[in-house]
Write a protein that holds these residues in place. Structure first.
Motif: not given
Length: 351
Positions: A153-157, A135-138, A60-62
Motif C-alpha cells: 500500500x505504501x509503495x503503491x501510494x 523505497x528500493x522498489x519505488x 528517499x532514492x539511493x
C-alpha cells in the motif's frame, strides 16, 4: 559460488513507549533486538552500517548500490546459478520475516525458478528495514519485491508500484491474519488483560506485526497510550523471541509462526484477528511490461505444493505457501483506511 546478496545498510530503527511521537522516516532511534534488549540491532552475524544523515534526509532514492556483497555460507551454496556473462539482472527485495539467512535460503530457489521461467537472472537485494525495501522498489533499485500488504500500500501510494499477485495461504485463500501471543505462564487470558502491560510489535510497517494487532487492541478498547510500553522489534521472529524471553507481556505477529510456536509449547495464543488480504509480490511501475507480464505468469503458474515443490526450501514458512492469485489494488481498501487513520501512511495517493 555462494549466494550473492546485496546488503543495504539500515536507515532507521524504532522504539516506542507510551506517549512518544510516532515513527518518522529518517529519524534514528533504538530498536529491540532479538533478545528484547534496547540496543542497536545486529542482524545475525552481519554488520549493518548506518547511512549518513544527508542520505537519510534526501529524496528517499539511493542513486547507487550502497550495499556490500556477502556470502551467507554453505547452507545456500550453489542454490542460485548465475551465468558469468549474464548482464540481464533483475533485483528482487523482500520484507524481513524470519532472519536474513532464513529468508535468503527460502527465496534463493524461488528466484532460481523465476530465472528459469522468464529467461532473466534474478538476484536478491536485501535490507533489514521494511521502509528501505519499499523505497528500493519505488526508486527502481529493485524491480520486484515480496511485500506485506501494508508495504505494498505504501509503495503503491508513494511511487505507483504495481501489485502483481497475492499469496495463497495453507487453505488456498488469498488472505492472512495476525495473532496476539503471550507466554504460557502468563495471566493474560484475553485482549482486555493487555491494558497497562508491555506490548511488542514486529516492524512498524508490518501488516501482521503492527497494523492488524493494533486494530485488535483497538477493538478491545486499548490504544497505544493505554499500554505501559510498546516497541517495534523489526520482525516477527524478533517479536516472538522477545515474548518467549519475557521481555514483554504480549506481542503481535504472523499467525503461522504463532501457531507453530504454540504447538511447540513456547507461546500461548491470546487471540486471532479477522482475515485480511495477504502479502504478495509487487513491481516497480517502470518495469518493462513484457518482463512484468512474464513474471506475473510465472508466479500464477508457480505450484509449490506440486511440481515445483522439490526444489524449494521451507516455502511453507512464507505467507504464500500454496502459490499466488492475481492481485488488485482495491483488495487493500480496508487496510489502507486503517493505515491512514493510524498515521502510518499519508492520505494522498498516486493516481
Amino acid at each position: 559460488m555462494g549466494l550473492e546478496i546485496l546488503l543495504q545498510p539500515r536507515l532507521t530503527t524504532n522504539i516506542k513507549t507510551s506517549g512518544e511521537t510516532k515513527h518518522a522516516g529518517g529519524a534514528t532511534m533504538k530498536t529491540a533486538t532479538a533478545d528484547g534488549s534496547n540496543k542497536n540491532t545486529n542482524t545475525g552475524s552481519i554488520l549493518i552500517f548506518l547511512l549518513t544523515i544527508a542520505l537519510a534526509i534526501s529524496s528517499g532514492c539511493i542513486d547507487e548500490q550502497e550495499g556490500l556483497k556477502i556470502d551467507l555460507g554453505r547452507t545456500v551454496e550453489g542454490v542460485v546459478r548465475v551465468p558469468a556473462n549474464d548482464t540481464d539482472v533483475v533485483y528482487f527485495g523482500f520484507d524481513l520475516r524470519l532472519s536474513p539467512k532464513e529468508d535468503a535460503r527460502i527465496y534463493a530457489p524461488f528466484l532460481q525458478y523465476l530465472s528459469e521461467e522468464t529467461g532473466h537472472t534474478f538476484k536478491i537485494h536485501f535490507t533489514s528495514e521494511y521502509e528501505t525495501t519499499q523505497d528500493n522498489l519505488g526508486c527502481g533499485i529493485t524491480q520486484f519485491a515480496a511485500l506485506g500488504a501494508l508495504s505494498h500500500i505504501k509503495v503503491h501510494d508513494e511511487y505507483g508500484a504495481i501489485g502483481l499477485v497475492r499469496g495463497l495461504n495453507a487453505e488456498g485463500r488469498g488472505e492472512y491474519r495476525a495473532a496476539i501471543v503471550t507466554r504460557p505462564a502468563s495471566d493474560i487470558e484475553g485482549l482486555e488483560d493487555i491494558r497497562g502491560r508491555t506490548f511488542f510489535f514486529g516492524s512498524f510497517y508490518s501488516t501482521q506485526g503492527h497494523l492488524i494487532p493494533r486494530k485488535m487492541l483497538e477493538d478491545a478498547n486499548i490504544t497505544l497510550t493505554d499500554l505501559r510500553q510498546y516497541e517495534y522489534t523489526g520482525s516477527h521472529r524478533n517479536c516472538a523471541k522477545a515474548v518467549i524471553a519475557g521481555k514483554c507481556d504480549a506481542g503481535g505477529m504472523q499467525d503461522t509462526m504463532a501457531i507453530s510456536l504454540a504447538d511447540a509449547g513456547k507461546l500461548t495464543i491470546v487471540a486471532f484477528s479477522d482475515y485480511y488480504p495477504s502479502s504478495g509480490i509487487s513491481a516497480n511501475k517502470d518495469v518493462d511490461p513484457a518482463l512484468s507480464e512474464a513474471v506475473k505468469k510465472a508466479l500464477l503458474d508457480f505450484d509449490p505444493k506440486g511440481k515445483h515443490a522439490t526444489n524449494l526450501t521451507d516455502w511453507d514458512k512464507t505467507e504464500m505457501p500454496c502459490g499466488f492469485v492475481e492481485a488488485d489494488d482495491s483488495d487493500y481498501a480496508e487496510l489502507r483506511a486503517l493505515a491512514i487513520r493510524y498515521g502510518i501512511i499519508a492520505q494522498e495517493v498516486v493516481e
